[in-house]
Design a protein around this motif. Structure first.
Motif, PDB file in Angstrom:
ATOM      1  N   ILE A   1       0.776  -1.654  -0.298  1.00  0.00           N
ATOM      2  CA  ILE A   1      -0.151  -0.334  -0.562  1.00  0.00           C
ATOM      3  C   ILE A   1       1.005   0.931   0.210  1.00  0.00           C
ATOM      4  CG2 ILE A   1      -1.577   1.479   1.506  1.00  0.00           C
ATOM      5  CD1 ILE A   1      -2.992  -0.956   2.156  1.00  0.00           C
ATOM      6  N   SER A   2       1.895   1.481   1.018  1.00  0.00           N
ATOM      7  CA  SER A   2       2.733   1.990   0.565  1.00  0.00           C
ATOM      8  C   SER A   2       3.805   2.795  -0.388  1.00  0.00           C
ATOM      9  CB  SER A   2       3.747   2.711   1.686  1.00  0.00           C
ATOM     10  OG  SER A   2       4.622   3.297   2.258  1.00  0.00           O
ATOM     11  N   GLU A   3       3.791   1.366  -1.352  1.00  0.00           N
ATOM     12  CA  GLU A   3       4.259   1.485  -2.561  1.00  0.00           C
ATOM     13  C   GLU A   3       3.801   1.945  -3.629  1.00  0.00           C
ATOM     14  OE1 GLU A   3       5.647  -2.508  -2.803  1.00  0.00           O
ATOM     15  OE2 GLU A   3       7.341  -1.620  -1.704  1.00  0.00           O
ATOM     16  N   LEU A   4       1.993   2.312  -3.681  1.00  0.00           N
ATOM     17  CA  LEU A   4       1.250   2.413  -4.348  1.00  0.00           C
ATOM     18  C   LEU A   4       0.880   3.343  -3.622  1.00  0.00           C
ATOM     19  CD1 LEU A   4      -1.369  -0.931  -4.294  1.00  0.00           C
ATOM     20  CD2 LEU A   4       0.693   0.104  -6.481  1.00  0.00           C
ATOM     21  N   LYS A   5       1.049   3.884  -2.980  1.00  0.00           N
ATOM     22  CA  LYS A   5       0.923   5.721  -2.900  1.00  0.00           C
ATOM     23  C   LYS A   5       1.984   6.147  -3.005  1.00  0.00           C
ATOM     24  CE  LYS A   5      -1.047   6.620   1.402  1.00  0.00           C
ATOM     25  NZ  LYS A   5      -1.168   7.104   3.337  1.00  0.00           N
ATOM     26  N   GLU A   6       2.561   6.190  -3.004  1.00  0.00           N
ATOM     27  CA  GLU A   6       4.647   6.887  -3.718  1.00  0.00           C
ATOM     28  C   GLU A   6       4.307   6.676  -4.767  1.00  0.00           C
ATOM     29  OE1 GLU A   6       6.989   8.481  -1.904  1.00  0.00           O
ATOM     30  OE2 GLU A   6       5.325   7.822  -0.341  1.00  0.00           O
ATOM     31  N   ARG A   7       3.908   5.316  -5.448  1.00  0.00           N
ATOM     32  CA  ARG A   7       4.049   5.645  -7.341  1.00  0.00           C
ATOM     33  C   ARG A   7       2.350   6.827  -7.735  1.00  0.00           C
ATOM     34  NH1 ARG A   7       2.615  -0.410  -9.316  1.00  0.00           N
ATOM     35  NH2 ARG A   7       2.704   0.662 -10.433  1.00  0.00           N
ATOM     36  N   CYS A   8       1.742   6.641  -6.657  1.00  0.00           N
ATOM     37  CA  CYS A   8       0.421   8.168  -7.134  1.00  0.00           C
ATOM     38  C   CYS A   8       1.190  10.006  -6.875  1.00  0.00           C
ATOM     39  CB  CYS A   8      -0.955   7.995  -6.478  1.00  0.00           C
ATOM     40  SG  CYS A   8      -1.969   6.094  -6.682  1.00  0.00           S
ATOM     41  N   LEU A   9       1.463   9.257  -6.196  1.00  0.00           N
ATOM     42  CA  LEU A   9       2.377  10.155  -5.395  1.00  0.00           C
ATOM     43  C   LEU A   9       3.229  10.752  -6.887  1.00  0.00           C
ATOM     44  CD1 LEU A   9       1.971  12.321  -3.117  1.00  0.00           C
ATOM     45  CD2 LEU A   9       4.039  11.481  -2.166  1.00  0.00           C
ATOM     46  N   GLY A  10       4.039  10.127  -6.780  1.00  0.00           N
ATOM     47  CA  GLY A  10       5.511  10.615  -8.141  1.00  0.00           C
ATOM     48  C   GLY A  10       4.140  11.298  -8.831  1.00  0.00           C
ATOM     49  N   SER A  11       3.134  10.294  -9.542  1.00  0.00           N
ATOM     50  CA  SER A  11       2.568  10.727 -10.162  1.00  0.00           C
ATOM     51  C   SER A  11       1.449  12.142 -10.081  1.00  0.00           C
ATOM     52  CB  SER A  11       1.565   9.760 -11.750  1.00  0.00           C
ATOM     53  OG  SER A  11       2.145   8.816 -11.447  1.00  0.00           O
ATOM     54  N   GLY A  12       1.643  13.150  -8.978  1.00  0.00           N
ATOM     55  CA  GLY A  12       1.015  13.814  -8.460  1.00  0.00           C
ATOM     56  C   GLY A  12      -0.454  13.455  -8.284  1.00  0.00           C
ATOM     57  N   LEU A  13      -0.158  12.979  -7.650  1.00  0.00           N
ATOM     58  CA  LEU A  13      -2.221  12.525  -6.915  1.00  0.00           C
ATOM     59  C   LEU A  13      -1.679  11.921  -4.982  1.00  0.00           C
ATOM     60  CD1 LEU A  13      -4.659  11.080  -7.290  1.00  0.00           C
ATOM     61  CD2 LEU A  13      -4.597   9.529  -7.502  1.00  0.00           C
ATOM     62  N   ARG A  14      -2.646  12.760  -4.579  1.00  0.00           N
ATOM     63  CA  ARG A  14      -1.800  12.370  -3.048  1.00  0.00           C
ATOM     64  C   ARG A  14      -3.022  11.327  -3.076  1.00  0.00           C
ATOM     65  NH1 ARG A  14       0.240  15.777   0.422  1.00  0.00           N
ATOM     66  NH2 ARG A  14       1.774  14.981   1.106  1.00  0.00           N
ATOM     67  N   ILE A  15      -2.898  10.096  -2.068  1.00  0.00           N
ATOM     68  CA  ILE A  15      -4.241   9.495  -1.855  1.00  0.00           C
ATOM     69  C   ILE A  15      -3.821   8.780  -1.081  1.00  0.00           C
ATOM     70  CG2 ILE A  15      -2.632   7.507  -3.454  1.00  0.00           C
ATOM     71  CD1 ILE A  15      -5.033   6.419  -4.406  1.00  0.00           C
ATOM     72  N   LYS A  16      -5.274   8.135  -0.582  1.00  0.00           N
ATOM     73  CA  LYS A  16      -5.347   7.686   1.179  1.00  0.00           C
ATOM     74  C   LYS A  16      -5.799   5.960   1.206  1.00  0.00           C
ATOM     75  CE  LYS A  16      -7.569  10.974   2.549  1.00  0.00           C
ATOM     76  NZ  LYS A  16      -9.571  11.858   2.982  1.00  0.00           N
ATOM     77  N   LYS A  17      -4.548   5.476   1.414  1.00  0.00           N
ATOM     78  CA  LYS A  17      -4.967   3.965   1.997  1.00  0.00           C
ATOM     79  C   LYS A  17      -6.351   3.331   1.812  1.00  0.00           C
ATOM     80  CE  LYS A  17      -5.404   1.547   5.942  1.00  0.00           C
ATOM     81  NZ  LYS A  17      -5.377   0.920   7.264  1.00  0.00           N
ATOM     82  N   SER A  18      -7.636   4.419   2.109  1.00  0.00           N
ATOM     83  CA  SER A  18      -8.735   3.510   1.987  1.00  0.00           C
ATOM     84  C   SER A  18      -8.794   4.037   0.522  1.00  0.00           C
ATOM     85  CB  SER A  18      -9.125   4.341   2.926  1.00  0.00           C
ATOM     86  OG  SER A  18      -9.623   5.789   2.374  1.00  0.00           O
ATOM     87  N   GLU A  19      -8.384   4.826  -0.524  1.00  0.00           N
ATOM     88  CA  GLU A  19      -8.939   5.153  -1.738  1.00  0.00           C
ATOM     89  C   GLU A  19      -7.925   3.500  -2.344  1.00  0.00           C
ATOM     90  OE1 GLU A  19      -9.436   9.401  -1.621  1.00  0.00           O
ATOM     91  OE2 GLU A  19      -7.369   8.652  -1.169  1.00  0.00           O
ATOM     92  N   ILE A  20      -6.790   3.898  -2.005  1.00  0.00           N
ATOM     93  CA  ILE A  20      -6.316   2.385  -2.437  1.00  0.00           C
ATOM     94  C   ILE A  20      -7.030   1.572  -2.433  1.00  0.00           C
ATOM     95  CG2 ILE A  20      -4.108   0.939  -2.894  1.00  0.00           C
ATOM     96  CD1 ILE A  20      -3.351   2.778  -2.819  1.00  0.00           C
ATOM     97  N   LEU A  21      -6.977   0.901  -1.271  1.00  0.00           N
ATOM     98  CA  LEU A  21      -7.947  -0.319  -1.177  1.00  0.00           C
ATOM     99  C   LEU A  21      -9.860  -0.377  -2.063  1.00  0.00           C
ATOM    100  CD1 LEU A  21      -7.443  -0.819   2.471  1.00  0.00           C
ATOM    101  CD2 LEU A  21      -6.207  -2.013   0.859  1.00  0.00           C
ATOM    102  N   ARG A  22      -9.719   0.253  -2.033  1.00  0.00           N
ATOM    103  CA  ARG A  22     -11.481   0.665  -2.990  1.00  0.00           C
ATOM    104  C   ARG A  22     -11.350   0.482  -3.807  1.00  0.00           C
ATOM    105  NH1 ARG A  22     -13.472   6.186  -1.355  1.00  0.00           N
ATOM    106  NH2 ARG A  22     -15.170   5.934  -2.496  1.00  0.00           N
ATOM    107  N   ALA A  23      -9.817   1.182  -4.865  1.00  0.00           N
ATOM    108  CA  ALA A  23      -9.480   0.727  -6.307  1.00  0.00           C
ATOM    109  C   ALA A  23      -8.768  -0.466  -6.808  1.00  0.00           C
ATOM    110  CB  ALA A  23      -8.304   1.616  -6.144  1.00  0.00           C
ATOM    111  N   GLY A  24      -8.406  -0.970  -5.347  1.00  0.00           N
ATOM    112  CA  GLY A  24      -8.621  -2.314  -5.056  1.00  0.00           C
ATOM    113  C   GLY A  24     -10.107  -3.215  -5.783  1.00  0.00           C
TER     114      GLY A  24
END
Length: 62
Positions: free
Chosen positions: A9-32
């Protein structure tokens, strides 16, 4: 959840942040969940076979 899942989850958040998107853990899980819902039953079963089994309940207090 196992520690390895939190790391993913942390790695996915970092990938999103690298693309300019700040995302929460719950949003990562919901996207999954959305992505899994689009998969065929065969693909869903294959994915569930890859996850680590965990014991239910809370660990004892130290």
């Amino acid at each position: 959840m196992p520690k390895s899942d939190y790391q993913k989850i942390s790695e996915l958040k970092e990938r999103c942040l690298g693309s300019g998107l700040r995302i929460k853990k719950s949003e990562i899980l919901r996207a999954g969940l959305l992505l899994l819902a689009e998969r065929s039953p065969k693909e869903l079963l294959a994915a569930t076979r890859k996850i680590e089994a965990v014991k239910t309940g809370r660990p004892p207090k130290a």
